[in-house]
Motif scaffolding. Sequence first.
Motif, PDB file in Angstrom:
ATOM      1  N   GLU A 167       5.120   2.487  42.041  1.00  0.00           N
ATOM      2  CA  GLU A 167       5.394   1.106  42.003  1.00  0.00           C
ATOM      3  C   GLU A 167       6.879   0.864  41.250  1.00  0.00           C
ATOM      4  N   ARG A 168       7.221   1.993  40.712  1.00  0.00           N
ATOM      5  CA  ARG A 168       8.758   1.799  39.732  1.00  0.00           C
ATOM      6  C   ARG A 168       9.706   2.938  40.604  1.00  0.00           C
ATOM      7  N   LYS A 169       9.609   3.918  40.763  1.00  0.00           N
ATOM      8  CA  LYS A 169      10.554   4.758  41.478  1.00  0.00           C
ATOM      9  C   LYS A 169      11.132   4.428  42.708  1.00  0.00           C
ATOM     10  N   PRO A 170      12.323   4.743  43.045  1.00  0.00           N
ATOM     11  CA  PRO A 170      13.023   4.546  44.355  1.00  0.00           C
ATOM     12  C   PRO A 170      12.296   5.528  45.389  1.00  0.00           C
ATOM     13  N   PRO A 171      11.792   4.797  46.694  1.00  0.00           N
ATOM     14  CA  PRO A 171      11.297   5.781  47.597  1.00  0.00           C
ATOM     15  C   PRO A 171      11.987   7.104  47.906  1.00  0.00           C
ATOM     16  N   SER A 172      13.272   7.352  47.740  1.00  0.00           N
ATOM     17  CA  SER A 172      14.009   8.473  48.013  1.00  0.00           C
ATOM     18  C   SER A 172      13.770   9.419  46.892  1.00  0.00           C
ATOM     19  N   GLU A 173      13.156   8.992  45.667  1.00  0.00           N
ATOM     20  CA  GLU A 173      12.945   9.947  44.389  1.00  0.00           C
ATOM     21  C   GLU A 173      11.388  10.563  44.588  1.00  0.00           C
ATOM     22  N   ILE A 174      10.488   9.993  45.545  1.00  0.00           N
ATOM     23  CA  ILE A 174       9.161  10.330  45.497  1.00  0.00           C
ATOM     24  C   ILE A 174       8.877  11.361  46.116  1.00  0.00           C
ATOM     25  N   LEU A 175       8.426  12.634  45.444  1.00  0.00           N
ATOM     26  CA  LEU A 175       7.878  13.800  46.258  1.00  0.00           C
ATOM     27  C   LEU A 175       6.309  13.513  46.505  1.00  0.00           C
TER      28      LEU A 175
END
Length: 431
Positions: free
Chosen positions: A259-267
Amino acid sequence: MVAGFDRYFQGAPYFWDEDARADRSPGEFYQLDVEMSLVEQEEVFAAMEELFCRRAGEFSEWEVSPAPFLRIPYAGALCRFGTDKPDLHFGLEIEEVSGFFANSSFRLFRQVVEEGGVVRVLCVPALAQKPHSFLDSLDRFVRSLVGKGMAYLIFTEEGAEDPIASALSREEVEGLRGLSGAEACSALLLLAGQTSEDGTLAGKLRLHLADLLGLRQERAYRFCWIVDFPMYEWEEERGRVAFSHNSFSMPQVGMEGLERKPPSEILAHQYDIFCNGMDLSSGAILNHRPKDMNKAFEVAGSSREVVDEKFGGMFRAFQCGAPHHGGIAPGIDRIVMLLADEPNIREVIAFPLNQQGQDLLVGAPSPASARQVEELYLSVTTRFVGVGKGLTSLILACHPWQAARPDSSGLSSFGQRSRESAQRAFPRHWL
């Protein structure tokens, strides 16, 4: 897992639509499908490492990487090897030296760094002993890939030599030498460009050097795990966020991170295993929570309705309760190919297909007769596709609601059943 199985394995055929190459057969391959309940990533790794070490020791005399195998984050693999499929037969790792050139007197590289690019270097031992024609051939290889060349710096017993030594101060030359660990008779090959472009190019040059200089260790299996894959990537053609790997992987950040993180930072809890630079398998800890799954697909632009339509069976099963679980599915054909030391996967397949997907032994596929096509209510359209030199492909399209003939007695019983089954399977509003 939903049915209550603690764990299972099976040898299963896997069908795919991929181009043929030396380590990939077109159409299908066989995999060792493994899944386990209530496990974490390291437990999957331990089970697979024992399998690979035992089988390699049983069927080969080659040296095998000891367990636990090396774990390399995806981002680290791209930086160190220029690829997410690292060949660990040899060293020659890539180093980034952008910071060094940020304030350098070498204007070309300084400008690249100022514009957000990177500078990478390969330190190649004993390359100074090669003639300049060898270095020129490397430059031509690089130009053939991206249309621009590379810079290089040679260290002899007397010191650094051109072509870029004259553009650097003595302090810069010594600093670059210390940073890269270059010894006498070594050469530094420098590549500058945008981040992704430069990393991939350096990786290709690394493999090219291994071929030319015979750097690979012989008679050895070098395994590694690639971990921490990005969950999402930006899809340029469609201008949207998309899954970068397995869409059913468990995100490492949970619902709050989605919900909070930018998609590019999600592993993702996604992993691949490689041996000698060959992809043996992908696996993942799977996303078994329906709410998290919906949110993960929502980030990629898919609504709850789309998920239910495409993956309804799995989604409804998980709503009944599923344990935390993960798995992996190594390719059996590729494992046999490695153990047999065969350069081409067709050599270990009983009835291999050629690059056009044809089985020359039995003459398949054979042309379908007009009656066969008519019985199955298929239409055949020939068109050219932009692959290679323009291959011709046959597109089969099912038209179950095609206007029925007044007299269907000419259809065989199989053809009649096919039409009736299609009419039940495809509602009118889908067409």
